[in-house]
Design an enzyme around this catalytic site. Structure first.
Site, mmCIF file in Angstrom:
data_model
loop_
_atom_site.group_PDB
_atom_site.id
_atom_site.type_symbol
_atom_site.label_atom_id
_atom_site.label_comp_id
_atom_site.label_asym_id
_atom_site.label_seq_id
_atom_site.Cartn_x
_atom_site.Cartn_y
_atom_site.Cartn_z
ATOM 1 N N GLU A 192 -5.545 -5.195 10.319
ATOM 2 C CA GLU A 192 -4.542 -4.200 10.426
ATOM 3 C C GLU A 192 -5.124 -3.415 11.512
ATOM 4 O O GLU A 192 -5.960 -2.681 11.776
ATOM 5 C CB GLU A 192 -4.381 -3.217 9.169
ATOM 6 C CG GLU A 192 -3.994 -3.807 7.871
ATOM 7 C CD GLU A 192 -3.848 -2.712 7.049
ATOM 8 O OE1 GLU A 192 -2.510 -2.327 6.717
ATOM 9 O OE2 GLU A 192 -4.292 -2.041 6.823
ATOM 10 N N ASN B 191 0.650 -1.163 -0.450
ATOM 11 C CA ASN B 191 0.589 -0.288 -0.085
ATOM 12 C C ASN B 191 1.149 1.043 0.480
ATOM 13 O O ASN B 191 2.016 1.341 1.333
ATOM 14 C CB ASN B 191 -0.479 0.139 1.379
ATOM 15 C CG ASN B 191 -1.957 1.587 1.394
ATOM 16 O OD1 ASN B 191 -1.555 2.135 0.392
ATOM 17 N ND2 ASN B 191 -2.259 1.075 2.906
ATOM 18 N N LYS C 200 -0.346 4.526 -0.355
ATOM 19 C CA LYS C 200 -0.774 4.958 0.107
ATOM 20 C C LYS C 200 -0.241 6.563 -0.760
ATOM 21 O O LYS C 200 -0.194 6.460 -1.861
ATOM 22 C CB LYS C 200 -0.651 5.486 1.698
ATOM 23 C CG LYS C 200 -0.188 4.271 2.480
ATOM 24 C CD LYS C 200 -0.228 4.802 4.145
ATOM 25 C CE LYS C 200 -0.688 3.174 5.170
ATOM 26 N NZ LYS C 200 -0.303 3.668 6.208
ATOM 27 N N SER D 249 2.835 -2.113 9.857
ATOM 28 C CA SER D 249 4.674 -1.612 10.462
ATOM 29 C C SER D 249 5.084 -3.714 9.957
ATOM 30 O O SER D 249 6.079 -3.719 10.528
ATOM 31 C CB SER D 249 5.089 -1.866 11.754
ATOM 32 O OG SER D 249 4.636 -0.604 11.184
ATOM 33 N N GLY E 201 1.851 2.798 10.690
ATOM 34 C CA GLY E 201 3.246 3.514 10.585
ATOM 35 C C GLY E 201 3.887 3.536 11.789
ATOM 36 O O GLY E 201 4.365 4.903 12.535
ATOM 37 N N HIS F 218 -9.645 0.784 4.219
ATOM 38 C CA HIS F 218 -8.191 1.329 5.273
ATOM 39 C C HIS F 218 -8.506 2.266 6.501
ATOM 40 O O HIS F 218 -9.545 3.168 6.544
ATOM 41 C CB HIS F 218 -7.230 1.930 3.907
ATOM 42 C CG HIS F 218 -6.072 1.853 5.071
ATOM 43 N ND1 HIS F 218 -5.650 2.441 5.668
ATOM 44 C CD2 HIS F 218 -4.842 1.234 4.950
ATOM 45 C CE1 HIS F 218 -4.226 2.248 6.523
ATOM 46 N NE2 HIS F 218 -4.150 1.275 5.350
ATOM 47 N N GLU G 128 -7.213 4.698 7.738
ATOM 48 C CA GLU G 128 -6.933 6.150 7.437
ATOM 49 C C GLU G 128 -8.216 6.740 6.806
ATOM 50 O O GLU G 128 -8.592 8.117 6.820
ATOM 51 C CB GLU G 128 -5.906 6.026 6.334
ATOM 52 C CG GLU G 128 -4.250 6.285 7.208
ATOM 53 C CD GLU G 128 -3.549 6.125 5.995
ATOM 54 O OE1 GLU G 128 -3.110 5.648 5.782
ATOM 55 O OE2 GLU G 128 -2.135 5.105 7.094
HETATM 56 P P1 PGA Z 1 2.517 0.555 7.714
HETATM 57 O O1 PGA Z 1 1.244 0.970 6.609
HETATM 58 O O2 PGA Z 1 3.760 -0.709 7.148
HETATM 59 O O3 PGA Z 1 3.449 1.813 7.478
HETATM 60 O O4 PGA Z 1 2.423 0.337 8.838
HETATM 61 C C1 PGA Z 1 0.635 -0.578 6.552
HETATM 62 C C2 PGA Z 1 -0.384 -0.006 6.203
HETATM 63 O O5 PGA Z 1 -1.639 1.178 6.498
HETATM 64 O O6 PGA Z 1 -2.364 -0.448 5.464
#
Ligand code: PGA
Length: 251
Positions: free
Chosen positions: A164, A8, A10, A210, A170, A93, A95
């Site tokens: 997740e 992803n 983003k 992460s 993050g 997601h 976010e």
């Molecule tokens: P990250 O993001 O690996 O940077 O924690 C994962 C995600 O938000 O899908």
């Protein structure tokens, strides 16, 4: 059933940088045997990348869609527009949930994806305070039940569901296998209860938050985990290819 790693990106990398990263990935990645590898760049990258992507190594996904197929929705992109450009789409997601996307919206997006032959990668996860209140499995199964409201058992069988935990995204530190296990098994048993064995058979459940190559083997040992949804690690070709290699090397 193949494992799957979904990168992803983003809101990172425009078309020029995207094609550079894909070029590097193409150089470094071997054709995979056990792992499907998907990258989800921003919408504007999909068209140029789709033109000369080596589909033996990489597939494309989008990061979002609108739930309507067309109409007066300024700034939105619909599932039919992605025909020929993407095979997957991330839906729900955290976010986007944080920006106001509801389970009702997400259920309609999952249905829109399926109606237009895109495989949804449905994201579920609890916040830190929900975890502290002992609500992780409840939050995740409530989201799951609501988000799958508009689809059938055979639709669910082809989906990917990403667990997740919001607090691990993050954060630089992934959840531990012990923190993840109860949610993975709750997702599996809820799908089985709601849609029966047919749905659970080829459904893939993956972990995000992460994720790096360092956790691949430990997490693939968790019963019911079939892959990963890395964000940060997918923007670095060495880290991303290391994840793919770790999955390919896993017995
Ligand atoms: P990250 O993001 O690996 O940077 O924690 C994962 C995600 O938000 O899908």
């Amino acid at each position: 059933m193949k494992r799957i790693i979904v990168g992803n990106w983003k809101m990172n990398l425009g078309p020029t940088e995207a094609s550079l990263l894909v070029h590097r990935l193409d150089e470094k990645l071997e054709a995979t045997k056990y792992t499907e590898v998907v990258i989800c760049p921003p919408f504007v990258d999909l068209f140029p990348l789709a033109k000369d992507l080596n589909r033996k190594k990489l597939k494309l996904g989008a990061q979002n869609i609108h739930y309507m197929d067309e109409g007066a929705f300024t700034g939105e992109i619909s599932a039919p527009m992605l025909k020929g450009l993407a095979d997957y789409v991330i839906v729900g997601h955290s976010e986007r949930r944080a920006m106001g996307e509801t389970d009702k919206d997400i259920a309609r997006k999952v249905a829109a994806a399926i109606r237009n032959n895109l495989i949804p990668v449905l994201c579920l996860g609890e916040s830190l305070s929900e975890r502290h209140h002992g609500l992780s499995t409840k939050v995740v199964t409530d989201q799951l039940t609501a988000d799958l409201a508009d689809v059938t058992a055979s639709d669910v069988a082809n989906m990917v569901i990403a667990y997740e935990p919001v607090w691990a995204i993050g954060a630089g530190v992934p959840a531990t296998p012990d923190e993840v296990k109860p949610c993975i098994s709750a997702i599996r048993s809820t799908v089985e209860e709601l849609y029966g064995e047919e749905a659970i058979g080829s459904l893939r459940i993956i972990y995000g938050g992460s994720a790096t190559h360092e956790i691949v083997a430990d997490f693939l040992r968790i019963p019911g985990i079939d892959g990963f949804l890395p964000g940060g690690a997918s923007l670095n070709y060495e880290k991303f290819t290391a994840m793919v290699k770790a999955s390919e090397d896993f017995e």
